[in-house]
Design a protein around this motif. Structure first.
Motif, PDB file in Angstrom:
ATOM      1  N   MET A   1       0.912  -1.292  -0.007  1.00  0.00           N
ATOM      2  CA  MET A   1      -0.045  -0.198   0.053  1.00  0.00           C
ATOM      3  C   MET A   1       0.882   1.229  -0.199  1.00  0.00           C
ATOM      4  SD  MET A   1      -3.454  -1.193   0.632  1.00  0.00           S
ATOM      5  CE  MET A   1      -3.810   0.240  -0.246  1.00  0.00           C
ATOM      6  N   ILE A   2       1.835   1.327   0.958  1.00  0.00           N
ATOM      7  CA  ILE A   2       2.675   2.556   0.808  1.00  0.00           C
ATOM      8  C   ILE A   2       4.201   1.950   0.585  1.00  0.00           C
ATOM      9  CG2 ILE A   2       1.303   3.701   2.288  1.00  0.00           C
ATOM     10  CD1 ILE A   2       3.134   3.171   4.613  1.00  0.00           C
ATOM     11  N   SER A   3       5.160   2.786   0.245  1.00  0.00           N
ATOM     12  CA  SER A   3       6.430   2.422  -0.110  1.00  0.00           C
ATOM     13  C   SER A   3       7.144   2.200   1.214  1.00  0.00           C
ATOM     14  CB  SER A   3       7.163   3.478  -0.869  1.00  0.00           C
ATOM     15  OG  SER A   3       7.454   4.724   0.125  1.00  0.00           O
ATOM     16  N   LYS A   4       8.260   1.076   0.963  1.00  0.00           N
ATOM     17  CA  LYS A   4       9.146   0.896   2.210  1.00  0.00           C
ATOM     18  C   LYS A   4       9.727   2.246   2.955  1.00  0.00           C
ATOM     19  CE  LYS A   4      13.544  -1.332   2.993  1.00  0.00           C
ATOM     20  NZ  LYS A   4      14.663  -2.060   2.634  1.00  0.00           N
ATOM     21  N   THR A   5      10.006   3.020   2.230  1.00  0.00           N
ATOM     22  CA  THR A   5      10.602   4.396   2.675  1.00  0.00           C
ATOM     23  C   THR A   5       9.476   5.016   3.632  1.00  0.00           C
ATOM     24  OG1 THR A   5      12.160   4.703   1.011  1.00  0.00           O
ATOM     25  CG2 THR A   5      11.764   6.573   2.245  1.00  0.00           C
ATOM     26  N   ALA A   6       8.114   5.182   3.102  1.00  0.00           N
ATOM     27  CA  ALA A   6       7.165   5.544   3.678  1.00  0.00           C
ATOM     28  C   ALA A   6       6.952   4.780   5.014  1.00  0.00           C
ATOM     29  CB  ALA A   6       5.928   5.727   2.993  1.00  0.00           C
ATOM     30  N   ARG A   7       7.126   3.702   5.119  1.00  0.00           N
ATOM     31  CA  ARG A   7       6.884   2.685   6.200  1.00  0.00           C
ATOM     32  C   ARG A   7       7.892   3.159   7.285  1.00  0.00           C
ATOM     33  NH1 ARG A   7       5.792  -1.279   2.378  1.00  0.00           N
ATOM     34  NH2 ARG A   7       7.775  -2.241   2.863  1.00  0.00           N
ATOM     35  N   ILE A   8       9.119   3.261   6.716  1.00  0.00           N
ATOM     36  CA  ILE A   8      10.204   3.627   7.723  1.00  0.00           C
ATOM     37  C   ILE A   8      10.153   4.981   8.062  1.00  0.00           C
ATOM     38  CG2 ILE A   8      12.987   4.194   7.706  1.00  0.00           C
ATOM     39  CD1 ILE A   8      12.913   1.536   5.650  1.00  0.00           C
ATOM     40  N   ALA A   9       9.693   5.923   7.337  1.00  0.00           N
ATOM     41  CA  ALA A   9       9.268   7.182   7.945  1.00  0.00           C
ATOM     42  C   ALA A   9       8.484   7.079   9.167  1.00  0.00           C
ATOM     43  CB  ALA A   9       8.943   8.226   6.773  1.00  0.00           C
ATOM     44  N   LEU A  10       7.407   6.374   8.804  1.00  0.00           N
ATOM     45  CA  LEU A  10       6.192   6.213   9.834  1.00  0.00           C
ATOM     46  C   LEU A  10       7.022   5.640  11.243  1.00  0.00           C
ATOM     47  CD1 LEU A  10       3.225   4.893   7.823  1.00  0.00           C
ATOM     48  CD2 LEU A  10       3.372   7.041   9.155  1.00  0.00           C
ATOM     49  N   ARG A  11       7.847   4.683  11.078  1.00  0.00           N
ATOM     50  CA  ARG A  11       8.432   4.065  12.359  1.00  0.00           C
ATOM     51  C   ARG A  11       9.311   4.967  12.964  1.00  0.00           C
ATOM     52  NH1 ARG A  11      11.458  -0.969  10.006  1.00  0.00           N
ATOM     53  NH2 ARG A  11      12.067  -1.144  12.457  1.00  0.00           N
ATOM     54  N   ALA A  12      10.091   5.735  12.247  1.00  0.00           N
ATOM     55  CA  ALA A  12      11.057   6.759  12.545  1.00  0.00           C
ATOM     56  C   ALA A  12      10.279   7.879  13.537  1.00  0.00           C
ATOM     57  CB  ALA A  12      11.788   7.351  11.681  1.00  0.00           C
ATOM     58  N   VAL A  13       9.280   8.341  12.869  1.00  0.00           N
ATOM     59  CA  VAL A  13       8.503   9.362  13.653  1.00  0.00           C
ATOM     60  C   VAL A  13       7.934   8.781  14.819  1.00  0.00           C
ATOM     61  CG1 VAL A  13       6.477  10.776  13.306  1.00  0.00           C
ATOM     62  CG2 VAL A  13       7.989  10.850  11.272  1.00  0.00           C
ATOM     63  N   LEU A  14       7.383   7.512  14.895  1.00  0.00           N
ATOM     64  CA  LEU A  14       7.080   7.030  15.863  1.00  0.00           C
ATOM     65  C   LEU A  14       7.810   6.577  17.165  1.00  0.00           C
ATOM     66  CD1 LEU A  14       4.246   5.987  17.191  1.00  0.00           C
ATOM     67  CD2 LEU A  14       4.841   3.642  16.295  1.00  0.00           C
ATOM     68  N   CYS A  15       8.878   6.439  16.428  1.00  0.00           N
ATOM     69  CA  CYS A  15      10.060   6.259  17.631  1.00  0.00           C
ATOM     70  C   CYS A  15      10.537   7.737  18.351  1.00  0.00           C
ATOM     71  CB  CYS A  15      11.621   5.708  17.057  1.00  0.00           C
ATOM     72  SG  CYS A  15      11.343   3.714  16.475  1.00  0.00           S
ATOM     73  N   ILE A  16      10.609   8.657  17.131  1.00  0.00           N
ATOM     74  CA  ILE A  16      10.804  10.054  17.809  1.00  0.00           C
ATOM     75  C   ILE A  16       9.698  10.501  18.923  1.00  0.00           C
ATOM     76  CG2 ILE A  16      11.054  12.527  17.172  1.00  0.00           C
ATOM     77  CD1 ILE A  16      12.476  11.692  14.650  1.00  0.00           C
ATOM     78  N   ALA A  17       8.489  10.300  18.531  1.00  0.00           N
ATOM     79  CA  ALA A  17       7.494  10.548  19.399  1.00  0.00           C
ATOM     80  C   ALA A  17       7.449   9.904  20.722  1.00  0.00           C
ATOM     81  CB  ALA A  17       5.933  10.210  18.816  1.00  0.00           C
ATOM     82  N   GLU A  18       7.912   8.480  20.737  1.00  0.00           N
ATOM     83  CA  GLU A  18       8.016   7.736  21.799  1.00  0.00           C
ATOM     84  C   GLU A  18       9.083   8.400  22.731  1.00  0.00           C
ATOM     85  OE1 GLU A  18       6.477   3.557  20.330  1.00  0.00           O
ATOM     86  OE2 GLU A  18       8.585   4.058  20.367  1.00  0.00           O
ATOM     87  N   ARG A  19       9.857   8.800  22.390  1.00  0.00           N
ATOM     88  CA  ARG A  19      11.102   9.267  22.954  1.00  0.00           C
ATOM     89  C   ARG A  19      10.916  10.903  23.270  1.00  0.00           C
ATOM     90  NH1 ARG A  19      11.521   4.684  20.815  1.00  0.00           N
ATOM     91  NH2 ARG A  19      12.778   3.236  21.346  1.00  0.00           N
ATOM     92  N   GLU A  20      10.178  11.454  22.920  1.00  0.00           N
ATOM     93  CA  GLU A  20       9.938  12.825  23.005  1.00  0.00           C
ATOM     94  C   GLU A  20      10.321  13.443  24.317  1.00  0.00           C
ATOM     95  OE1 GLU A  20       6.740  15.878  21.221  1.00  0.00           O
ATOM     96  OE2 GLU A  20       5.806  14.352  22.298  1.00  0.00           O
TER      97      GLU A  20
END
Length: 146
Positions: A1-20
């Motif tokens: 559905m979405i590209s590999k890079t978009a999935r990685i971007a979602l994971r990265a943003v989530l990691c950053i949010a978790e460690r805010e």
């Protein structure tokens, strides 16, 4: 559905949010956390900064933080920063022209699915994906386990 890079971007943003609460997250730490090459994650983070989703700080203790509260960042903004013309917009059968006027055999059914997926990404925020806040221990939040 979405590209590999978009999935990685979602994971990265989530990691950053978790460690805010801990402050900026370095590209090196994200690369290690996501088990990806640092140059790949750095390029992805750069696109998220250019898209206005992240802020970057340089120097000792620098890294990336969300530019807005997690609850204000819908997932479609993250995906669009990476894939403005994402793969879900293309014909599933690979036809160069696929529209209501000249539909492929899958067009009508795929449009229904795509609309539901688009709605999910538009209505779901990064904040919706965060678990309950980490307990505060001695004035600081405890490290998050992943």
């Amino acid at each position: 559905m979405i590209s590999k890079t978009a999935r990685i971007a979602l994971r990265a943003v989530l990691c950053i949010a978790e460690r805010e609460v801990s402050g900026p997250v370095s590209a090196r730490a994200l690369a290690r956390e996501l088990d990806l090459p640092q140059n790949y994650i750095s390029k992805t983070l750069y696109r998220l900064v250019k898209g206005g989703l992240l802020r970057a700080t340089r120097g000792r203790g620098g890294g990336y933080v969300l530019s807005s509260p997690a609850a204000d960042i819908p997932l479609d903004r993250v995906v669009d920063a990476i894939d403005p013309d994402g793969p879900e917009r293309r014909c599933l059968l690979g036809r160069p022209v696929c529209s209501e006027v000249r539909p492929c055999a899958m067009h009508a059914r795929w449009c229904e699915v795509r609309e539901a997926v688009d709605r999910f990404f538009a209505e779901t925020t990064v904040g919706d994906l965060l678990g309950p806040p980490a307990p505060v221990v001695g004035g600081r939040s405890s490290p998050l386990s992943t």
